[in-house]
Motif scaffolding. Structure first.
Motif, PDB file in Angstrom:
ATOM      1  N   GLU A 473      28.291  -8.544  86.793  1.00 55.18           N
ATOM      2  CA  GLU A 473      27.334  -7.697  86.066  1.00 55.18           C
ATOM      3  C   GLU A 473      26.863  -6.540  86.941  1.00 55.18           C
ATOM      4  N   HIS A 474      26.990  -6.701  88.262  1.00 52.12           N
ATOM      5  CA  HIS A 474      26.478  -5.710  89.214  1.00 52.12           C
ATOM      6  C   HIS A 474      27.581  -4.994  89.989  1.00 52.12           C
ATOM      7  N   TYR A 475      28.712  -5.663  90.211  1.00 53.18           N
ATOM      8  CA  TYR A 475      29.790  -5.077  91.011  1.00 53.18           C
ATOM      9  C   TYR A 475      31.128  -5.301  90.326  1.00 53.18           C
ATOM     10  N   SER A 476      32.055  -4.403  90.610  1.00 57.46           N
ATOM     11  CA  SER A 476      33.424  -4.561  90.138  1.00 57.46           C
ATOM     12  C   SER A 476      34.360  -4.575  91.331  1.00 57.46           C
ATOM     13  N   GLU A 477      35.403  -5.345  91.246  1.00 58.47           N
ATOM     14  CA  GLU A 477      36.416  -5.321  92.288  1.00 58.47           C
ATOM     15  C   GLU A 477      37.285  -4.079  92.129  1.00 58.47           C
ATOM     16  N   ILE A 478      37.667  -3.482  93.250  1.00 60.51           N
ATOM     17  CA  ILE A 478      38.502  -2.286  93.218  1.00 60.51           C
ATOM     18  C   ILE A 478      39.739  -2.518  94.079  1.00 60.51           C
ATOM     19  N   GLU A 479      40.676  -1.594  93.967  1.00 62.38           N
ATOM     20  CA  GLU A 479      41.918  -1.722  94.720  1.00 62.38           C
ATOM     21  C   GLU A 479      41.659  -1.573  96.219  1.00 62.38           C
ATOM     22  N   SER A 480      42.432  -2.329  96.989  1.00 65.95           N
ATOM     23  CA  SER A 480      42.333  -2.194  98.439  1.00 65.95           C
ATOM     24  C   SER A 480      42.908  -0.846  98.868  1.00 65.95           C
ATOM     25  N   LYS A 481      42.605  -0.472 100.090  1.00 67.19           N
ATOM     26  CA  LYS A 481      43.077   0.799 100.631  1.00 67.19           C
ATOM     27  C   LYS A 481      43.546   0.542 102.062  1.00 67.19           C
ATOM     28  N   PRO A 482      44.834   0.765 102.347  1.00 66.77           N
ATOM     29  CA  PRO A 482      45.329   0.513 103.709  1.00 66.77           C
ATOM     30  C   PRO A 482      44.505   1.263 104.749  1.00 66.77           C
ATOM     31  N   MET A 483      44.470   0.711 105.950  1.00 69.29           N
ATOM     32  CA  MET A 483      43.680   1.329 107.019  1.00 69.29           C
ATOM     33  C   MET A 483      44.112   2.768 107.271  1.00 69.29           C
ATOM     34  N   GLN A 484      45.405   3.038 107.180  1.00 65.96           N
ATOM     35  CA  GLN A 484      45.872   4.396 107.429  1.00 65.96           C
ATOM     36  C   GLN A 484      45.290   5.379 106.424  1.00 65.96           C
ATOM     37  N   GLU A 485      45.067   4.943 105.193  1.00 69.55           N
ATOM     38  CA  GLU A 485      44.434   5.813 104.190  1.00 69.55           C
ATOM     39  C   GLU A 485      42.935   5.932 104.461  1.00 69.55           C
ATOM     40  N   GLN A 486      42.324   4.859 104.955  1.00 68.82           N
ATOM     41  CA  GLN A 486      40.907   4.936 105.298  1.00 68.82           C
ATOM     42  C   GLN A 486      40.684   5.912 106.455  1.00 68.82           C
ATOM     43  N   TYR A 487      41.646   5.998 107.351  1.00 74.36           N
ATOM     44  CA  TYR A 487      41.526   6.895 108.491  1.00 74.36           C
ATOM     45  C   TYR A 487      41.618   8.369 108.082  1.00 74.36           C
ATOM     46  N   GLU A 488      41.904   8.624 106.826  1.00 76.12           N
ATOM     47  CA  GLU A 488      41.925  10.005 106.343  1.00 76.12           C
ATOM     48  C   GLU A 488      40.516  10.514 106.040  1.00 76.12           C
ATOM     49  N   TYR A 489      39.521   9.632 106.101  1.00 76.30           N
ATOM     50  CA  TYR A 489      38.122   9.999 105.900  1.00 76.30           C
ATOM     51  C   TYR A 489      37.432  10.128 107.260  1.00 76.30           C
ATOM     52  N   LYS A 490      36.383  10.911 107.294  1.00 73.72           N
ATOM     53  CA  LYS A 490      35.682  11.122 108.561  1.00 73.72           C
ATOM     54  C   LYS A 490      34.785   9.952 108.948  1.00 73.72           C
ATOM     55  N   PHE A 491      34.209   9.249 107.969  1.00 66.46           N
ATOM     56  CA  PHE A 491      33.159   8.279 108.280  1.00 66.46           C
ATOM     57  C   PHE A 491      33.553   6.874 107.833  1.00 66.46           C
ATOM     58  N   LEU A 492      33.428   5.912 108.780  1.00 69.58           N
ATOM     59  CA  LEU A 492      33.820   4.524 108.548  1.00 69.58           C
ATOM     60  C   LEU A 492      32.638   3.609 108.850  1.00 69.58           C
ATOM     61  N   PRO A 493      31.825   3.259 107.853  1.00 68.98           N
ATOM     62  CA  PRO A 493      30.742   2.297 108.109  1.00 68.98           C
ATOM     63  C   PRO A 493      31.317   0.908 108.356  1.00 68.98           C
ATOM     64  N   ASP A 494      30.635   0.124 109.183  1.00 72.99           N
ATOM     65  CA  ASP A 494      31.116  -1.204 109.546  1.00 72.99           C
ATOM     66  C   ASP A 494      29.944  -2.170 109.507  1.00 72.99           C
ATOM     67  N   ALA A 495      30.093  -3.247 108.739  1.00 74.68           N
ATOM     68  CA  ALA A 495      29.020  -4.234 108.589  1.00 74.68           C
ATOM     69  C   ALA A 495      29.571  -5.630 108.823  1.00 74.68           C
ATOM     70  N   ASP A 496      28.711  -6.541 109.269  1.00 78.69           N
ATOM     71  CA  ASP A 496      29.109  -7.917 109.530  1.00 78.69           C
ATOM     72  C   ASP A 496      29.756  -8.545 108.307  1.00 78.69           C
ATOM     73  N   GLY A 497      30.690  -9.465 108.550  1.00 78.10           N
ATOM     74  CA  GLY A 497      31.180 -10.344 107.509  1.00 78.10           C
ATOM     75  C   GLY A 497      30.476 -11.679 107.658  1.00 78.10           C
ATOM     76  N   ASN A 498      31.255 -12.771 107.639  1.00 73.63           N
ATOM     77  CA  ASN A 498      30.644 -14.080 107.880  1.00 73.63           C
ATOM     78  C   ASN A 498      30.178 -14.212 109.325  1.00 73.63           C
ATOM     79  N   SER A 499      30.766 -13.411 110.189  1.00 77.44           N
ATOM     80  CA  SER A 499      30.252 -13.247 111.552  1.00 77.44           C
ATOM     81  C   SER A 499      30.470 -11.776 111.902  1.00 77.44           C
ATOM     82  N   PHE A 500      31.144 -11.470 113.027  1.00 76.07           N
ATOM     83  CA  PHE A 500      31.359 -10.071 113.383  1.00 76.07           C
ATOM     84  C   PHE A 500      32.439  -9.449 112.499  1.00 76.07           C
ATOM     85  N   SER A 501      32.482  -8.150 112.464  1.00 71.60           N
ATOM     86  CA  SER A 501      33.515  -7.438 111.729  1.00 71.60           C
ATOM     87  C   SER A 501      34.691  -7.169 112.663  1.00 71.60           C
TER      88      SER A 501
END
Length: 610
Positions: A473-501
């Protein structure tokens, strides 16, 4: 024979062809030394970061922005620490003794030669984590330590110069093999030693503060540096414990019926803000943020003391703002000291840190692959994030208190628009405090419009089927994006998962700018400098919008972002290599083997003193 004045004699020397070769050689040597100085200066002593007086298109002056000061302070701190780099064994041993109050462990000379061979940056401060982790163990009985380390279900064992992984890993992640392979790289130079490992995502040891303080005091009282003639280099080995085959020691574990926050704060100092603060009893209300919050670790709203910003003991509000305290995915914790090595922990946990196993894999999801991404000018000015909705167990009454859910909601234009239009407070976040932060988009109510074009974020997996249907009701799943495509953006936020990221190292090695929020300590923390190698974020994410606005809203901000991104990438290739992880664990296991030895107070390296 005629006599000459000094001036005439000097002139004759200049004209005499017999002196030309030496003068030319001197000139070439001087030029070579100057070139070496320039290379070193470019590598380690970059020119001062200085933003010109530029006014952003959003109408604010960035020349006196607090981030500007934080970057310059970070650069100065980094260079001051780097000035204490050791280039030979004598300097390294002397700095060790000055910092640790002991002789280095046996094998320190071979370890240091390996560091020289791979051009490692050896600064004693970069190994502080080892001594923070091991200090209490010096006050515990070595025979008991060896017995408990030997009998753990998953152990990397070193015998006769070879490392083997001991434990049933069927159906489990390949951590034991990854760590065993790492140790095998240098096992021929190690004494016999056992490294028991934590096979859970979450850390497991939470010894009460007073107990740790007593052990630290005892270690300081018993610390000695014997005369060189009384020092030995011979470890006693583990033949006796191997022959005894001790039964596994299983302490009392706290399980899912306990609230992790209540267990954790027992490890906080009685003087800390979180000590004795109880876990929340009701999570149904929107996530609560401290009003008029000016934490001592911040400078004008931005993180200035990264160590304190990671520490839950300094931030009692995190009991309702981080999934590890709301409800971790798994919980099995003890308040006893048992030997256990792991890839991350809270600052108050008592595991012994080693590089996370995911940092040792070639999986592009963690390593980022072979290419660091395009150069800065070719990147999209925007923020990207993909990942699982991990970091805590989402339930109908608690999901809005989880940290990753807050991050995604803050970068969702629909949620931000509802907050801007006054349709009630969002469940997960608050808009920035404009009395503290320079956030033009907040003032002008254009955050949602900006985020819509600026952010490309979302969860690729919410939870196992049927476990959290309410969340869609609040979120939708979206397609994954390979790291190489993520590196095409300037800003990469990083947040903890179940422990460290585990993607942080990959982000640092990219040409993009990592923005990191975490409560988990890692092996590399002492060798990275926030605001020079990455952007630190408060765990509330209150500084997220203002930081992104600064870095993306003007030429000066863009220069600052590129400055940090490029320095972080260059530095990570010097101190976060596989060779650096190898050296860290090598040194750690030399120290650990000494702690486990009955003759530990007389074991040492004194070759530089003889």
């Amino acid at each position: 024979m005629g006599r000459y004045t000094d001036a005439q004699f000097s002139q004759l020397r200049v004209l005499d062809p017999r002196v030309w070769p030496s003068r030319i050689l001197i000139r070439y040597l001087a030029a070579l030394l100057f070139l070496v100085f320039l290379i070193a200066n470019f590598t380690f002593w970059d020119p001062p970061f200085d933003l010109p007086e530029l006014h952003s298109p959003l109408g604010r002056d960035t020349d006196h922005h607090p981030i500007r000061k934080l970057i310059n302070d970070a650069r100065a701190a980094h260079h001051e620490k780097l000035s204490r780099r050791s280039h030979n064994i004598n300097d390294a041993a002397q700095r060790y003794r000055a910092a640790r109050g002991r002789h280095p462990p046996p094998g320190f000379d071979r370890w240091f030669q390996a560091a020289l061979d791979c051009d490692a940056v050896i600064v004693e401060d970069y190994f502080d984590r080892i001594y923070k982790d091991l200090t209490p163990w010096w006050a515990l009985d070595p025979a008991t330590i060896k017995s408990r380390a030997h009998s753990w279900p998953w152990v990397v064992r070193v015998r006769d110069g070879n490392a083997t992984g001991d434990g049933n890993t069927e159906g489990r992640v390949p951590w034991l093999q990854l760590w065993t392979d790492l140790v095998q790289d240098f096992a021929e130079h190690l004494p016999e030693v056992d490294m028991p490992i934590n096979y859970m995502d979450e850390p497991r040891l939470l010894v009460p503060f007073q107990k740790v303080a007593e052990l630290v005091d005892q270690e300081q009282r018993e610390r000695v540096m014997p005369s060189p003639e009384l020092v030995t280099t011979q470890f006693e080995g583990l033949a006796k414990v191997d022959a005894a085959k001790p039964d596994k020691y299983d302490p009392t574990w706290s399980g899912p019926d306990k609230q992790y926050w209540n267990l954790a704060v027992k490890a906080c100092s009685p003087d800390s803000p979180a000590h004795a603060v109880k876990a929340m009893a009701d999570y149904r209300a929107p996530a609560q943020f401290p009003p008029n919050y000016h934490p001592p670790y911040a400078y004008q709203g931005y993180v200035a003391n990264w160590t304190a910003a990671m520490d839950p003991c300094e931030q009692p509000h995190l009991r309702g703002l981080h999934g590890s305290f709301v409800e971790p995915i798994s919980l099995s914790s003890t308040d006893e000291f048992i030997p256990l090595f792991g890839g991350s922990k809270l600052p108050i946990n008592n595991e012994i840190l080693i590089p996370g196993a995911m940092y040792l894999t070639d999986d592009e999801f963690y390593s980022g692959g072979d290419s660091p991404g395009p150069k800065w000018s070719k990147k999209k000015t925007g923020v990207v994030w993909r990942g699982d909705a991990s970091g805590g167990r989402a339930r109908p009454q608690t999901w809005h208190h989880l940290h990753r859910h807050r991050l995604i909601d803050m970068l969702n234009a629909t949620s931000v628009e509802a907050a801007e239009q006054g349709q009630g407070r969002t469940m997960t976040f608050e808009l920035p405090d404009t009395s503290l932060y320079d956030s033009p988009h907040t003032v002008q109510r254009t955050l949602a419009a900006w985020i819509r074009d600026f952010a490309d974020v979302g969860f690729v997996r919410m939870c196992p089927p049927g476990e959290c249907d309410f969340i869609f009701e609040h979120y939708s799943e979206i397609e994954s994006k390979p790291m190489q495509e993520q590196y095409e953006y300037k800003f990469l936020p990083d947040a903890d998962g179940n422990s460290f990221s585990a993607r942080f190292r990959g982000f640092l090695r990219s040409t993009s700018l990592p923005l990191k929020a975490t409560i988990y300590a890692e092996w590399h923390d002492d060798r990275l400098t926030p605001w020079l190698h990455f952007v630190p974020l408060d765990n509330t994410f209150r500084d997220l919008y203002p930081a992104l606005e600064f870095f993306s809203g003007s030429r000066a901000g863009d220069r600052a972002a590129r400055f940090i991104a490029e320095h972080g990438q260059r530095w990570s290739e010097k101190v976060l290599r596989h060779e650096d992880m190898r050296l860290y664990v090598w040194r750690l296991l030399l120290e650990w083997a000494r702690v486990c030895d009955q003759n530990r107070h007389s074991l040492g390296y004194v070759g530089d003193l003889k």
